[in-house]
Design an enzyme around this catalytic site. Structure first.
Site, PDB file in Angstrom:
ATOM      1  N   GLU A  75      27.669  26.433  24.507  1.00 16.11           N
ATOM      2  CA  GLU A  75      27.357  25.998  25.868  1.00 16.11           C
ATOM      3  C   GLU A  75      26.343  24.848  25.858  1.00 16.11           C
ATOM      4  O   GLU A  75      25.386  24.855  25.081  1.00 16.11           O
ATOM      5  CB  GLU A  75      26.770  27.191  26.618  1.00 16.11           C
ATOM      6  CG  GLU A  75      26.198  26.896  27.977  1.00 16.11           C
ATOM      7  CD  GLU A  75      25.396  28.066  28.534  1.00 16.11           C
ATOM      8  OE1 GLU A  75      25.164  28.072  29.758  1.00 16.11           O
ATOM      9  OE2 GLU A  75      25.013  28.956  27.745  1.00 16.11           O
ATOM     10  N   SER A  98       7.444  15.316  10.902  1.00 17.11           N
ATOM     11  CA  SER A  98       8.020  16.615  11.264  1.00 17.11           C
ATOM     12  C   SER A  98       7.139  17.370  12.261  1.00 17.11           C
ATOM     13  O   SER A  98       5.913  17.324  12.199  1.00 17.11           O
ATOM     14  CB  SER A  98       8.239  17.472  10.016  1.00 17.11           C
ATOM     15  OG  SER A  98       9.219  16.904   9.179  1.00 17.11           O
ATOM     16  N   GLU A 126      21.534  17.794   3.412  1.00 14.95           N
ATOM     17  CA  GLU A 126      20.162  17.462   3.819  1.00 14.95           C
ATOM     18  C   GLU A 126      19.295  17.040   2.622  1.00 14.95           C
ATOM     19  O   GLU A 126      18.074  17.145   2.668  1.00 14.95           O
ATOM     20  CB  GLU A 126      19.543  18.650   4.540  1.00 14.95           C
ATOM     21  CG  GLU A 126      20.250  18.989   5.839  1.00 14.95           C
ATOM     22  CD  GLU A 126      19.679  20.211   6.512  1.00 14.95           C
ATOM     23  OE1 GLU A 126      18.576  20.112   7.091  1.00 14.95           O
ATOM     24  OE2 GLU A 126      20.330  21.268   6.462  1.00 14.95           O
ATOM     25  N   ASN A 146      17.358  27.666  21.298  1.00  9.35           N
ATOM     26  CA  ASN A 146      18.436  26.850  20.745  1.00  9.35           C
ATOM     27  C   ASN A 146      18.730  27.255  19.308  1.00  9.35           C
ATOM     28  O   ASN A 146      19.865  27.580  18.962  1.00  9.35           O
ATOM     29  CB  ASN A 146      18.063  25.371  20.827  1.00  9.35           C
ATOM     30  CG  ASN A 146      19.171  24.461  20.339  1.00  9.35           C
ATOM     31  OD1 ASN A 146      20.354  24.768  20.504  1.00  9.35           O
ATOM     32  ND2 ASN A 146      18.803  23.343  19.736  1.00  9.35           N
ATOM     33  N   GLU A 147      17.707  27.252  18.444  1.00 13.26           N
ATOM     34  CA  GLU A 147      17.895  27.715  17.076  1.00 13.26           C
ATOM     35  C   GLU A 147      16.542  27.951  16.413  1.00 13.26           C
ATOM     36  O   GLU A 147      15.510  27.487  16.892  1.00 13.26           O
ATOM     37  CB  GLU A 147      18.729  26.740  16.253  1.00 13.26           C
ATOM     38  CG  GLU A 147      18.119  25.372  16.027  1.00 13.26           C
ATOM     39  CD  GLU A 147      19.028  24.483  15.192  1.00 13.26           C
ATOM     40  OE1 GLU A 147      20.257  24.601  15.307  1.00 13.26           O
ATOM     41  OE2 GLU A 147      18.504  23.678  14.422  1.00 13.26           O
ATOM     42  N   GLY A 200      17.855  20.463  30.272  1.00 14.91           N
ATOM     43  CA  GLY A 200      16.436  20.739  30.395  1.00 14.91           C
ATOM     44  C   GLY A 200      15.613  20.061  29.314  1.00 14.91           C
ATOM     45  O   GLY A 200      16.114  19.222  28.554  1.00 14.91           O
ATOM     46  N   PHE A 236      28.754  21.667  23.008  1.00  8.33           N
ATOM     47  CA  PHE A 236      28.411  21.177  21.675  1.00  8.33           C
ATOM     48  C   PHE A 236      29.230  21.892  20.614  1.00  8.33           C
ATOM     49  O   PHE A 236      29.605  23.068  20.783  1.00  8.33           O
ATOM     50  CB  PHE A 236      26.926  21.398  21.382  1.00  8.33           C
ATOM     51  CG  PHE A 236      26.029  20.331  21.949  1.00  8.33           C
ATOM     52  CD1 PHE A 236      25.922  19.092  21.330  1.00  8.33           C
ATOM     53  CD2 PHE A 236      25.297  20.556  23.099  1.00  8.33           C
ATOM     54  CE1 PHE A 236      25.109  18.103  21.841  1.00  8.33           C
ATOM     55  CE2 PHE A 236      24.473  19.577  23.627  1.00  8.33           C
ATOM     56  CZ  PHE A 236      24.383  18.340  23.000  1.00  8.33           C
ATOM     57  N   VAL A 237      29.497  21.201  19.523  1.00  6.96           N
ATOM     58  CA  VAL A 237      30.155  21.782  18.359  1.00  6.96           C
ATOM     59  C   VAL A 237      29.227  21.589  17.171  1.00  6.96           C
ATOM     60  O   VAL A 237      28.721  20.480  16.938  1.00  6.96           O
ATOM     61  CB  VAL A 237      31.513  21.116  18.082  1.00  6.96           C
ATOM     62  CG1 VAL A 237      32.176  21.753  16.864  1.00  6.96           C
ATOM     63  CG2 VAL A 237      32.420  21.219  19.299  1.00  6.96           C
ATOM     64  N   ASN A 243      14.666  27.508  12.661  1.00  2.81           N
ATOM     65  CA  ASN A 243      14.759  26.827  11.376  1.00  2.81           C
ATOM     66  C   ASN A 243      13.773  27.481  10.425  1.00  2.81           C
ATOM     67  O   ASN A 243      12.561  27.384  10.609  1.00  2.81           O
ATOM     68  CB  ASN A 243      14.440  25.341  11.559  1.00  2.81           C
ATOM     69  CG  ASN A 243      14.759  24.508  10.345  1.00  2.81           C
ATOM     70  OD1 ASN A 243      14.511  24.930   9.217  1.00  2.81           O
ATOM     71  ND2 ASN A 243      15.290  23.328  10.555  1.00  2.81           N
ATOM     72  N   SER A 254      19.350  19.607  10.470  1.00  5.39           N
ATOM     73  CA  SER A 254      19.053  18.199  10.740  1.00  5.39           C
ATOM     74  C   SER A 254      20.098  17.537  11.628  1.00  5.39           C
ATOM     75  O   SER A 254      20.329  16.339  11.552  1.00  5.39           O
ATOM     76  CB  SER A 254      18.906  17.413   9.420  1.00  5.39           C
ATOM     77  OG  SER A 254      17.825  17.917   8.672  1.00  5.39           O
TER      78      SER A 254
END
Length: 352
Positions: free
Chosen positions: A220, A326, A15, A314-315, A224, A181-182, A317, A189
């Site tokens: 998974e 951003s 990144e 989802n995650e 949405g 997803f992997v 950061n 990013s």
């Protein structure tokens, strides 16, 4: 008296380019009446250099040349200083706060945070432990699961599992099925992320993700609306922004959709919801930040399905992007902060 702020950018990370953009925005927006700004760039090869040139050369990655002075962290003292040396001279520079414009490995993962702590240099963003946990998607999921936060199901695959990769693949197929997803566990990013609709695509995505990390997750697929919420504060005192929505230009919000000028993703601030969903998003963002013992700032990403009312994280950061496009600064600017005031607050929290 002006505070000495050192903006650190670049680094040994996939990144790297995003860091350059974030740092340029930070340097441009820091209040020059309040701060004496020092700029330190880290090359892709790990060299620390004092940069005194034009900010625009950072953005286009023309900041480095061999004449720049070397920089190291003063680990031998307790006064919070960097050591600058070149042309046969050595100078110790007292730093009031380091503003970390770093992203990804060797900067967002606790490595630089630990070194700055040993040197008694305050810094922006979370501490070493939070950074370590927040950077690794597999460990983040374990922490969030223990906090009772709803998220996508996942399977972790380490490099030493590759001899038995088919067992992991079958586990993923049985637990949540296609599409899936992997993701590399320690990359941001959207670098190295792949979407698989069948086993052949899954095997290809796994091989690609392992190019970026020794640990990956198979996750998974969540359908949405893709939304984000910004969090700023310190332990126990946390402010949460409104919620923004991403309309991705590509099939999912990948690296190109985030940063390329060739495609145009749309950010909607604030996003509109029904049935109290925004409140749930904001409460969950705060809960996740506290669960990881967050400090400074983070951006928390969700998928929202209004048909069944689910809100899934989802995650998180822990050093979100600070570029001109951003979401983190845009969300708090909508809350009434100027870009410069956001930077002021992050420096204040770091120094506290």
């Amino acid at each position: 008296m002006k505070k000495k702020i050192c903006v650190i950018f670049g680094g040994e990370s996939t990144e790297y380019e995003i860091s350059l953009r974030s740092a340029a925005s930070i340097i441009n927006e820091l209040d020059k009446e309040k701060y004496d700004i020092m700029t330190v760039g880290i090359t892709r090869g790990g060299k620390w250099k004092e940069y005194t040139g034009k900010v625009e050369n950072i953005i286009c990655d023309r900041w480095y040349d061999d004449s720049l002075k070397d920089v190291s962290v003063d680990l031998g003292g307790a006064d919070g200083a960097l050591i600058v040396y070149g042309n046969g001279k050595l100078e110790k520079v007292k730093i009031d706060c380091a503003f970390l414009g770093l992203h990804g490995a060797n900067g967002e993962d606790g490595t630089v945070q630990g070194m700055l702590k040993l040197a008694h240099i305050p810094y922006t963003g979370p501490d070493m432990l939070t950074s370590c946990l927040g950077m690794d998607k597999a460990y983040t999921k374990i922490m969030l699961e223990s906090a009772g936060i709803d998220q996508a199901k996942w399977v972790t695959v380490n490099d030493y599992d590759r001899d038995e990769i088919m067992k992991k693949v079958v586990d993923a197929e049985e637990i949540f099925g296609y599409p899936m997803f992997v993701k590399p566990a320690n990359a941001g990013s959207s670098i190295g992320i792949g979407k698989a609709k069948n086993r052949d695509e899954l095997m290809s995505a796994i091989d690609n993700a392992f190019k970026f990390d020794r640990r990956i997750i198979i996750e998974e697929f969540l359908s949405g609306r893709e939304v984000e919420c910004a969090v700023m504060g310190k332990r126990g005192v946390v402010r949460v922004s409104c919620v923004g929505e991403i309309k991705a230009a590509n099939e999912f919000y990948d690296y190109e959709a985030k940063y390329s000028d060739k495609v145009e993703s749309k950010l909607i601030i604030p996003a509109e919801f029904k049935d109290g969903i925004e409140k749930r998003i904001k409460e969950t963002a705060k809960k996740a930040f506290i669960a990881l013992d967050g400090k400074g700032y983070s951006r928390v990403d969700f998928f929202v399905n209004e048909d069944d009312g689910t809100v899934k994280l989802n995650e998180i950061n822990t050093l979100p992007g600070f570029t001109s496009i951003s979401m983190f600064p845009k969300l708090f600017m909508h809350e009434g902060f100027s870009y410069a005031e956001i930077l002021d607050r992050l420096i204040e929290i770091g120094m506290e």
